[in-house]
Design an enzyme around this catalytic site. Structure first.
Site, PDB file in Angstrom:
ATOM      1  N   HIS A   1       5.152   5.181   0.463  1.00 45.20           N
ATOM      2  CA  HIS A   1       4.878   3.763   0.675  1.00 45.20           C
ATOM      3  C   HIS A   1       4.702   3.481   2.158  1.00 45.20           C
ATOM      4  O   HIS A   1       5.392   4.037   3.006  1.00 45.20           O
ATOM      5  CB  HIS A   1       6.016   2.918   0.110  1.00 45.20           C
ATOM      6  CG  HIS A   1       5.615   1.487  -0.120  1.00 45.20           C
ATOM      7  ND1 HIS A   1       5.606   0.555   0.888  1.00 45.20           N
ATOM      8  CD2 HIS A   1       5.188   0.846  -1.240  1.00 45.20           C
ATOM      9  CE1 HIS A   1       5.199  -0.610   0.406  1.00 45.20           C
ATOM     10  NE2 HIS A   1       4.936  -0.464  -0.885  1.00 45.20           N
ATOM     11  N   HIS A   2       3.762   2.595   2.453  1.00 43.62           N
ATOM     12  CA  HIS A   2       3.414   2.322   3.850  1.00 43.62           C
ATOM     13  C   HIS A   2       4.562   1.662   4.620  1.00 43.62           C
ATOM     14  O   HIS A   2       4.573   1.657   5.851  1.00 43.62           O
ATOM     15  CB  HIS A   2       2.178   1.422   3.912  1.00 43.62           C
ATOM     16  CG  HIS A   2       1.266   1.742   5.051  1.00 43.62           C
ATOM     17  ND1 HIS A   2       1.722   1.982   6.328  1.00 43.62           N
ATOM     18  CD2 HIS A   2      -0.085   1.873   5.116  1.00 43.62           C
ATOM     19  CE1 HIS A   2       0.708   2.229   7.121  1.00 43.62           C
ATOM     20  NE2 HIS A   2      -0.402   2.177   6.421  1.00 43.62           N
ATOM     21  N   SER A   3       5.533   1.089   3.928  1.00 43.26           N
ATOM     22  CA  SER A   3       6.666   0.473   4.622  1.00 43.26           C
ATOM     23  C   SER A   3       7.573   1.518   5.261  1.00 43.26           C
ATOM     24  O   SER A   3       8.350   1.201   6.159  1.00 43.26           O
ATOM     25  CB  SER A   3       7.483  -0.382   3.648  1.00 43.26           C
ATOM     26  OG  SER A   3       7.960   0.395   2.567  1.00 43.26           O
TER      27      SER A   3
ATOM     28  N   LEU B   1       0.810  -1.204   0.000  1.00 40.47           N
ATOM     29  CA  LEU B   1       0.000   0.000   0.000  1.00 40.47           C
ATOM     30  C   LEU B   1       0.851   1.264   0.000  1.00 40.47           C
ATOM     31  O   LEU B   1       1.981   1.259   0.473  1.00 40.47           O
ATOM     32  CB  LEU B   1      -0.924   0.023   1.229  1.00 40.47           C
ATOM     33  CG  LEU B   1      -1.809  -1.205   1.436  1.00 40.47           C
ATOM     34  CD1 LEU B   1      -2.545  -1.076   2.756  1.00 40.47           C
ATOM     35  CD2 LEU B   1      -2.790  -1.368   0.292  1.00 40.47           C
TER      36      LEU B   1
ATOM     37  N   GLY C   1       6.379   4.233   6.921  1.00 37.65           N
ATOM     38  CA  GLY C   1       5.743   4.606   8.172  1.00 37.65           C
ATOM     39  C   GLY C   1       4.238   4.631   8.020  1.00 37.65           C
ATOM     40  O   GLY C   1       3.700   4.448   6.927  1.00 37.65           O
TER      41      GLY C   1
END
Length: 271
Positions: free
Chosen positions: A140-142, A28, A144
């Site tokens: 990108h959700h990775s 996501l 944070g």
């Protein structure tokens, strides 16, 4: 130290949460918008990023995937690959609000380029009903979640007249005087009772949540609602529609009652 050991030393392992965000069903990106009361100068904005956001390791690192192993590797950030300033027609036919919503919706369908640090910022010098210009973040959700990224962006919002001063936000709660705790002033026995009752509630709620979690994993399913998308329905889930509205909490309660749910989780902050 050998050359291979030096390369491994430069790599930082990806956290379990960030690794989870690389799974096919959870890959996501966070898309958010920030409004300004003046037009944005791209050159000044890029200079500000160099002095603030780029110094954060996650915004200047590549996600390396090798032999099913995920690591972060520091790299040089090229602003032209991350900050985009589209050439907008000042005589556009539709409103600025509609343009920003369509722009964000189209941005949600574009995959993130994994060959660069996983973030983008789009400068839209278009007037909306709430701002004279907007920034659209795609992160990108990775890197944070919404809370941590909101705090990070706020920390980067320094004054040009005093770059060393920390940003402040007004809060009505901070102006209130702290009221004394009534339970503390009522005597030793009441303090003990409150403590024991609190422990009992914590234990009971923890056990209840654990049992509900196990039941959900084993056999419970979420009820169908008009806003729920079926699993595997790519036609409905591939494109997202972003609409900016200021709503009343009374309307939220009305939706909650109509959907017959316990609560509705809402992001009341943005960045």
């Amino acid at each position: 130290m050998s050359r291979n050991e030096e390369k491994d030393h430069e790599l930082e392992p990806v956290s379990p949460g960030a690794r989870l965000m690389q799974a096919p069903g959870l890959n996501l990106c966070i898309i958010a918008v920030m409004g300004f009361t003046t037009k944005i100068d791209p050159n000044v904005f890029k200079k500000g990023l160099q002095d603030t956001l780029i110094k954060h390791p996650r915004f200047s690192s590549l996600l390396i995937v090798k032999n099913s192993k995920f690591t972060w590797k520091r790299t040089r950030v090229e602003m032209e690959e991350h900050v985009f300033v589209p050439d907008l027609d000042p005589e556009m036919e539709y409103s600025g609000d509609e343009f920003v919503e369509d722009y964000m919706s189209a941005l949600s369908t574009t995959p993130m380029d994994m060959k660069k640090p996983l973030w983008e910022i789009h400068i839209l010098n278009v007037k909306t009903s709430d701002a004279d210009s907007v920034l659209v973040f795609k992160i990108h959700h990775s890197i944070g979640d919404g809370v941590s990224l909101t705090a990070l962006v706020l920390a980067c919002a320094r004054k040009t007249s005093d770059p060393e001063s920390l940003p402040v936000i007004s809060s009505a709660a901070s102006a209130r005087k702290r009221k004394p705790d009534a339970a503390v002033d009522k005597g030793f026995l009441k303090r003990v009772f409150v403590l024991v009752w609190t422990v009992v509630l914590v234990v009971f709620n923890t056990c209840s949540d654990c049992m509900l979690f196990l039941a959900t994993v084993l056999f419970l399913k979420d009820k169908w609602t008009p806003i729920k998308v079926a699993r595997g329905d790519d036609a409905l889930s591939s494109r997202k529609r972003f609409v900016h509205r200021i709503i009343s909490l009374d309307d939220v309660k009305l939706v909650k009652t109509a959907m017959n749910v316990v609560s509705i989780y809402i992001y009341t902050h943005g960045f």
